[in-house]
Design a protein around this motif. Structure first.
Motif, PDB file in Angstrom:
ATOM      1  N   GLY A 192      36.220  46.936  24.948  1.00 26.30           N
ATOM      2  CA  GLY A 192      34.955  46.460  25.473  1.00 26.30           C
ATOM      3  C   GLY A 192      34.510  45.140  24.893  1.00 26.30           C
ATOM      4  N   VAL A 193      35.396  44.456  24.169  1.00 27.41           N
ATOM      5  CA  VAL A 193      35.095  43.174  23.544  1.00 27.41           C
ATOM      6  C   VAL A 193      35.783  42.063  24.334  1.00 27.41           C
ATOM      7  CG1 VAL A 193      35.299  41.804  21.430  1.00 27.41           C
ATOM      8  CG2 VAL A 193      34.922  44.278  21.295  1.00 27.41           C
ATOM      9  N   LEU A 194      35.109  40.907  24.469  1.00 26.71           N
ATOM     10  CA  LEU A 194      35.703  39.786  25.189  1.00 26.71           C
ATOM     11  C   LEU A 194      36.924  39.246  24.455  1.00 26.71           C
ATOM     12  CD1 LEU A 194      32.666  37.660  26.445  1.00 26.71           C
ATOM     13  CD2 LEU A 194      34.136  39.185  27.757  1.00 26.71           C
ATOM     14  N   GLU A 195      37.974  39.013  25.234  1.00 21.36           N
ATOM     15  CA  GLU A 195      39.199  38.442  24.687  1.00 21.36           C
ATOM     16  C   GLU A 195      39.560  37.183  25.479  1.00 21.36           C
ATOM     17  OE1 GLU A 195      42.069  41.506  25.105  1.00 21.36           O
ATOM     18  OE2 GLU A 195      41.255  42.760  23.481  1.00 21.36           O
ATOM     19  N   GLU A 196      40.182  36.215  24.812  1.00 20.81           N
ATOM     20  CA  GLU A 196      40.559  34.972  25.487  1.00 20.81           C
ATOM     21  C   GLU A 196      41.745  35.195  26.436  1.00 20.81           C
ATOM     22  OE1 GLU A 196      41.348  31.984  22.594  1.00 20.81           O
ATOM     23  OE2 GLU A 196      39.225  31.678  22.103  1.00 20.81           O
ATOM     24  N   VAL A 197      41.707  34.473  27.569  1.00 16.74           N
ATOM     25  CA  VAL A 197      42.830  34.446  28.508  1.00 16.74           C
ATOM     26  C   VAL A 197      43.572  33.141  28.254  1.00 16.74           C
ATOM     27  CG1 VAL A 197      43.528  34.444  30.925  1.00 16.74           C
ATOM     28  CG2 VAL A 197      41.546  35.810  30.202  1.00 16.74           C
ATOM     29  N   ALA A 198      44.792  33.223  27.772  1.00 16.75           N
ATOM     30  CA  ALA A 198      45.520  32.046  27.295  1.00 16.75           C
ATOM     31  C   ALA A 198      45.601  30.926  28.324  1.00 16.75           C
ATOM     32  CB  ALA A 198      46.923  32.460  26.854  1.00 16.75           C
ATOM     33  N   ASP A 199      46.037  31.221  29.564  1.00 18.35           N
ATOM     34  CA  ASP A 199      46.194  30.182  30.586  1.00 18.35           C
ATOM     35  C   ASP A 199      44.852  29.497  30.902  1.00 18.35           C
ATOM     36  OD1 ASP A 199      48.836  30.819  30.687  1.00 18.35           O
ATOM     37  OD2 ASP A 199      48.707  32.003  32.542  1.00 18.35           O
ATOM     38  N   GLU A 200      43.801  30.280  30.998  1.00 19.56           N
ATOM     39  CA  GLU A 200      42.492  29.715  31.317  1.00 19.56           C
ATOM     40  C   GLU A 200      41.955  28.882  30.156  1.00 19.56           C
ATOM     41  OE1 GLU A 200      39.917  32.832  32.641  1.00 19.56           O
ATOM     42  OE2 GLU A 200      41.129  33.278  34.432  1.00 19.56           O
ATOM     43  N   GLN A 201      42.219  29.306  28.916  1.00 16.98           N
ATOM     44  CA  GLN A 201      41.782  28.530  27.756  1.00 16.98           C
ATOM     45  C   GLN A 201      42.506  27.185  27.697  1.00 16.98           C
ATOM     46  OE1 GLN A 201      39.389  29.030  25.499  1.00 16.98           O
ATOM     47  NE2 GLN A 201      38.716  30.943  26.470  1.00 16.98           N
ATOM     48  N   THR A 202      43.788  27.198  28.055  1.00 13.96           N
ATOM     49  CA  THR A 202      44.556  25.939  28.100  1.00 13.96           C
ATOM     50  C   THR A 202      43.976  25.001  29.148  1.00 13.96           C
ATOM     51  OG1 THR A 202      46.587  27.059  27.390  1.00 13.96           O
ATOM     52  CG2 THR A 202      46.836  24.929  28.512  1.00 13.96           C
ATOM     53  N   PHE A 203      43.631  25.563  30.303  1.00 12.06           N
ATOM     54  CA  PHE A 203      43.035  24.774  31.378  1.00 12.06           C
ATOM     55  C   PHE A 203      41.694  24.171  30.935  1.00 12.06           C
ATOM     56  CE2 PHE A 203      40.223  24.810  35.201  1.00 12.06           C
ATOM     57  CZ  PHE A 203      40.797  23.716  35.841  1.00 12.06           C
ATOM     58  N   ILE A 204      40.896  24.954  30.204  1.00 11.47           N
ATOM     59  CA  ILE A 204      39.610  24.454  29.710  1.00 11.47           C
ATOM     60  C   ILE A 204      39.817  23.271  28.766  1.00 11.47           C
ATOM     61  CG2 ILE A 204      37.597  25.026  28.278  1.00 11.47           C
ATOM     62  CD1 ILE A 204      37.727  27.866  29.426  1.00 11.47           C
ATOM     63  N   MET A 205      40.831  23.354  27.901  1.00 17.75           N
ATOM     64  CA  MET A 205      41.143  22.241  27.002  1.00 17.75           C
ATOM     65  C   MET A 205      41.516  20.994  27.789  1.00 17.75           C
ATOM     66  SD  MET A 205      43.271  24.215  24.002  1.00 17.75           S
ATOM     67  CE  MET A 205      43.645  22.663  23.182  1.00 17.75           C
ATOM     68  N   GLN A 206      42.260  21.174  28.870  1.00 16.69           N
ATOM     69  CA  GLN A 206      42.637  20.036  29.716  1.00 16.69           C
ATOM     70  C   GLN A 206      41.413  19.415  30.376  1.00 16.69           C
ATOM     71  OE1 GLN A 206      45.419  22.138  32.213  1.00 16.69           O
ATOM     72  NE2 GLN A 206      47.205  21.367  31.083  1.00 16.69           N
ATOM     73  N   LEU A 207      40.487  20.250  30.782  1.00 19.53           N
ATOM     74  CA  LEU A 207      39.259  19.746  31.387  1.00 19.53           C
ATOM     75  C   LEU A 207      38.472  18.900  30.379  1.00 19.53           C
ATOM     76  CD1 LEU A 207      37.945  22.867  33.382  1.00 19.53           C
ATOM     77  CD2 LEU A 207      39.042  20.812  34.317  1.00 19.53           C
ATOM     78  N   HIS A 208      38.396  19.382  29.148  1.00 24.50           N
ATOM     79  CA  HIS A 208      37.695  18.632  28.109  1.00 24.50           C
ATOM     80  C   HIS A 208      38.339  17.256  27.905  1.00 24.50           C
ATOM     81  CE1 HIS A 208      34.562  21.206  26.440  1.00 24.50           C
ATOM     82  NE2 HIS A 208      35.374  22.250  26.526  1.00 24.50           N
ATOM     83  N   GLU A 209      39.674  17.240  27.876  1.00 30.27           N
ATOM     84  CA  GLU A 209      40.390  15.972  27.673  1.00 30.27           C
ATOM     85  C   GLU A 209      40.143  15.009  28.831  1.00 30.27           C
ATOM     86  OE1 GLU A 209      44.429  17.104  27.187  1.00 30.27           O
ATOM     87  OE2 GLU A 209      44.127  17.998  25.201  1.00 30.27           O
ATOM     88  N   MET A 210      40.158  15.535  30.059  1.00 36.08           N
ATOM     89  CA  MET A 210      39.930  14.681  31.226  1.00 36.08           C
ATOM     90  C   MET A 210      38.490  14.170  31.271  1.00 36.08           C
ATOM     91  SD  MET A 210      42.063  16.815  34.117  1.00 36.08           S
ATOM     92  CE  MET A 210      41.716  15.638  35.447  1.00 36.08           C
ATOM     93  N   ARG A 211      37.555  15.021  30.906  1.00 31.40           N
ATOM     94  CA  ARG A 211      36.155  14.604  30.918  1.00 31.40           C
ATOM     95  C   ARG A 211      35.922  13.522  29.870  1.00 31.40           C
ATOM     96  NH1 ARG A 211      32.333  13.228  34.066  1.00 31.40           N
ATOM     97  NH2 ARG A 211      30.271  13.437  33.134  1.00 31.40           N
ATOM     98  N   ALA A 212      36.622  13.635  28.732  1.00 31.85           N
ATOM     99  CA  ALA A 212      36.508  12.611  27.685  1.00 31.85           C
ATOM    100  C   ALA A 212      37.028  11.265  28.173  1.00 31.85           C
ATOM    101  CB  ALA A 212      37.264  13.058  26.432  1.00 31.85           C
ATOM    102  N   GLN A 213      37.900  11.309  29.181  1.00 39.82           N
ATOM    103  CA  GLN A 213      38.444  10.078  29.765  1.00 39.82           C
ATOM    104  C   GLN A 213      37.633   9.639  30.995  1.00 39.82           C
ATOM    105  OE1 GLN A 213      42.711  10.497  30.418  1.00 39.82           O
ATOM    106  NE2 GLN A 213      42.882  11.825  28.624  1.00 39.82           N
ATOM    107  N   ASN A 214      36.427  10.227  31.111  1.00 41.18           N
ATOM    108  CA  ASN A 214      35.472   9.842  32.173  1.00 41.18           C
ATOM    109  C   ASN A 214      35.904  10.224  33.584  1.00 41.18           C
ATOM    110  OD1 ASN A 214      33.583   8.672  30.380  1.00 41.18           O
ATOM    111  ND2 ASN A 214      34.800   6.784  30.306  1.00 41.18           N
ATOM    112  N   PHE A 215      36.739  11.251  33.722  1.00 37.82           N
ATOM    113  CA  PHE A 215      37.043  11.773  35.051  1.00 37.82           C
ATOM    114  C   PHE A 215      35.769  12.412  35.618  1.00 37.82           C
ATOM    115  CE2 PHE A 215      41.363  11.267  33.669  1.00 37.82           C
ATOM    116  CZ  PHE A 215      42.106  11.115  34.836  1.00 37.82           C
ATOM    117  N   SER A 216      35.514  12.221  36.898  1.00 34.95           N
ATOM    118  CA  SER A 216      34.335  12.823  37.527  1.00 34.95           C
ATOM    119  C   SER A 216      34.539  14.330  37.695  1.00 34.95           C
ATOM    120  CB  SER A 216      34.088  12.182  38.897  1.00 34.95           C
ATOM    121  OG  SER A 216      35.124  12.531  39.798  1.00 34.95           O
TER     122      SER A 216
END
Length: 246
Positions: A192-216
């Protein structure tokens, strides 16, 4: 709970307040209520309730600044709508105590108790009843308050609502997810505890990197669709602004 030193009417040696930076001394207020103009039962007697309060204060070396007498007030009228109840709540300030002989003299309905005690928490004054742990509990702060209100509400819809909230609050303290759809990047595990989903966490990291590069956000949305994640621009923004595990 140890009673604080509370300021009363003129006294030869004023007590020391808890916070020396505050000039106003905390005050002790009493509240008694009868359902009838001429109470017939001992339980409804204003004098008996007043005597109980006086004896309680005397054993602790305290003196009431003022005792409010509410006469002929029906149990279904909320404390904050009764003439004397409204008056005493308006006078309550940080550090003050409001004490009644019995819990049911203060509140007739669970909704009333919930709203009045919420006000007490916001204004930082204390509410006590002599029939709840001999007046030692601060009803507005007690962790057991939900239990009291649930019992008070019986099997009403309000009581059932409080029960559900109490269960969810307990699960939250144990680290369990409190229900609903898990946030993107997580799933509810067997315990009943939240656990990370590896593929989705990787995707979130990619989003952060793209946003840092000013992607809309529109570009980020398209990037997500290409990888099978059908997220909206505002949804991606919420994900990126999320600082920690809910």
């Amino acid at each position: 709970m140890k009673a604080p030193r509370i300021h009363s009417a003129p006294h030869p040696s004023p007590p020391t307040i808890r916070n020396p930076s505050v000039q106003r001394h905390p005050r002790l207020y009493g509240y008694v209520r009868s359902r009838e103009q001429r109470p017939r039962s001992p339980k409804d007697s204003l004098k008996q309730q007043s005597d109980e309060l006086t004896a309680w204060a005397g054993r602790r070396g305290l003196v009431f600044f003022e005792v409010m007498f509410e006469q002929g007030s029906d149990v279904h009228v909320p404390l904050f709508k009764r003439p004397q109840g409204k008056a005493v709540l308006e006078r309550m300030q940080d550090g003050d105590w409001l004490v009644a002989a019995r819990f049911d003299r203060l509140f007739g309905l669970p909704e009333d108790a919930h709203e009045s005690l919420t006000l007490a928490r916001e204004r930082k004054f204390e509410v006590h009843a002599l029939d709840v742990d001999a007046g030692r509990w601060c009803l507005a702060k007690s962790r057991a308050l939900n239990t009291v209100l649930i019992a008070f509400a019986g099997y009403t819809r309000y009581g059932q609502s409080l029960q559900r909230k109490a269960v969810k609050a307990n699960e939250a303290t144990l680290g369990k997810y409190r229900g609903g759809r898990p946030p993107f990047g997580f799933q509810v595990g067997p315990a009943g505890v939240l656990e990370e989903v590896a593929d989705e966490q990787t995707f979130i990291m990619q989003l952060h990197e793209m946003r840092a590069q000013n992607f809309s956000y529109k570009k980020l949305q398209q990037f997500g669709v290409e990888r099978g994640y059908h997220l909206t621009g505002p949804g991606i923004r919420k994900i990126l602004m999320r600082e920690s595990l809910p």
